[in-house]
Write a protein that holds these residues in place. Structure first.
Motif, PDB file in Angstrom:
ATOM      1  N   VAL A  40       0.673  -1.339  -0.121  1.00 50.75           N
ATOM      2  CA  VAL A  40       0.029   0.268  -0.043  1.00 50.75           C
ATOM      3  C   VAL A  40       0.857   1.382   0.141  1.00 50.75           C
ATOM      4  O   VAL A  40       0.394   2.097  -0.629  1.00 50.75           O
ATOM      5  CB  VAL A  40      -1.106   0.066   1.188  1.00 50.75           C
ATOM      6  N   LEU A  41       1.868   1.334   0.665  1.00 55.64           N
ATOM      7  CA  LEU A  41       2.872   2.361   0.677  1.00 55.64           C
ATOM      8  C   LEU A  41       3.617   2.650  -0.712  1.00 55.64           C
ATOM      9  O   LEU A  41       3.861   3.709  -1.144  1.00 55.64           O
ATOM     10  CB  LEU A  41       3.725   2.263   1.756  1.00 55.64           C
ATOM     11  N   THR A  42       4.000   1.457  -1.184  1.00 57.10           N
ATOM     12  CA  THR A  42       4.455   1.747  -2.590  1.00 57.10           C
ATOM     13  C   THR A  42       3.481   2.182  -3.598  1.00 57.10           C
ATOM     14  O   THR A  42       3.881   2.899  -4.480  1.00 57.10           O
ATOM     15  CB  THR A  42       5.164   0.147  -2.936  1.00 57.10           C
ATOM     16  N   GLY A  43       2.225   1.599  -3.516  1.00 55.74           N
ATOM     17  CA  GLY A  43       1.269   2.150  -4.330  1.00 55.74           C
ATOM     18  C   GLY A  43       0.905   3.775  -4.078  1.00 55.74           C
ATOM     19  O   GLY A  43       0.803   4.506  -4.977  1.00 55.74           O
ATOM     20  N   ALA A  44       1.245   4.131  -2.887  1.00 54.12           N
ATOM     21  CA  ALA A  44       0.806   5.748  -2.522  1.00 54.12           C
ATOM     22  C   ALA A  44       2.177   6.319  -3.163  1.00 54.12           C
ATOM     23  O   ALA A  44       1.959   7.321  -3.559  1.00 54.12           O
ATOM     24  CB  ALA A  44       0.781   5.694  -1.020  1.00 54.12           C
ATOM     25  N   ALA A  45       3.271   5.748  -3.179  1.00 56.40           N
ATOM     26  CA  ALA A  45       4.474   6.473  -3.601  1.00 56.40           C
ATOM     27  C   ALA A  45       4.361   6.491  -5.135  1.00 56.40           C
ATOM     28  O   ALA A  45       4.595   7.886  -5.771  1.00 56.40           O
ATOM     29  CB  ALA A  45       5.663   5.919  -3.083  1.00 56.40           C
ATOM     30  N   VAL A  46       3.995   5.553  -5.728  1.00 55.86           N
ATOM     31  CA  VAL A  46       3.838   5.450  -7.259  1.00 55.86           C
ATOM     32  C   VAL A  46       2.742   6.354  -7.523  1.00 55.86           C
ATOM     33  O   VAL A  46       2.944   7.218  -8.773  1.00 55.86           O
ATOM     34  CB  VAL A  46       3.627   4.061  -7.624  1.00 55.86           C
ATOM     35  N   GLY A  47       1.722   6.645  -6.840  1.00 59.88           N
ATOM     36  CA  GLY A  47       0.556   7.504  -7.375  1.00 59.88           C
ATOM     37  C   GLY A  47       1.182   9.004  -7.153  1.00 59.88           C
ATOM     38  O   GLY A  47       0.606   9.794  -7.988  1.00 59.88           O
TER      39      GLY A  47
END
Length: 77
Positions: A40-47
């Motif tokens: 979820v943190l990775t997705g937030a960073a990519v977003g």
């Protein structure tokens, strides 16, 4: 598809919002030890990065959208 459909997804009998709330509570309690935290943190960073690069979307919107997509993918694989 009906709930009795044997070929249907296994998660048909679950509600999305209670599952998401339970997942977020687990993330909040366990922190980085929870298996969903890092994706979820990775997705937030990519977003956030994508939101910063796109002219119409701002980085906070991208951050929330990226985290939301990854949380959804963790709940409904």
């Amino acid at each position: 598809m009906s709930p009795q459909d044997p070929k249907g997804p296994e998660h048909q009998d679950h509600e999305l919002l209670p599952d998401a709330a339970a997942e977020l509570k687990g993330i909040a309690k366990q922190g980085m030890k929870h298996p969903s935290t890092k994706p979820v943190l990775t997705g937030a960073a990519v977003g956030a990065l994508a939101g910063g690069l796109l002219p119409v979307v701002t980085w906070p919107i991208g951050l929330v959208a990226g985290a939301g997509v990854m949380l959804y993918k963790r709940i409904r694989p």
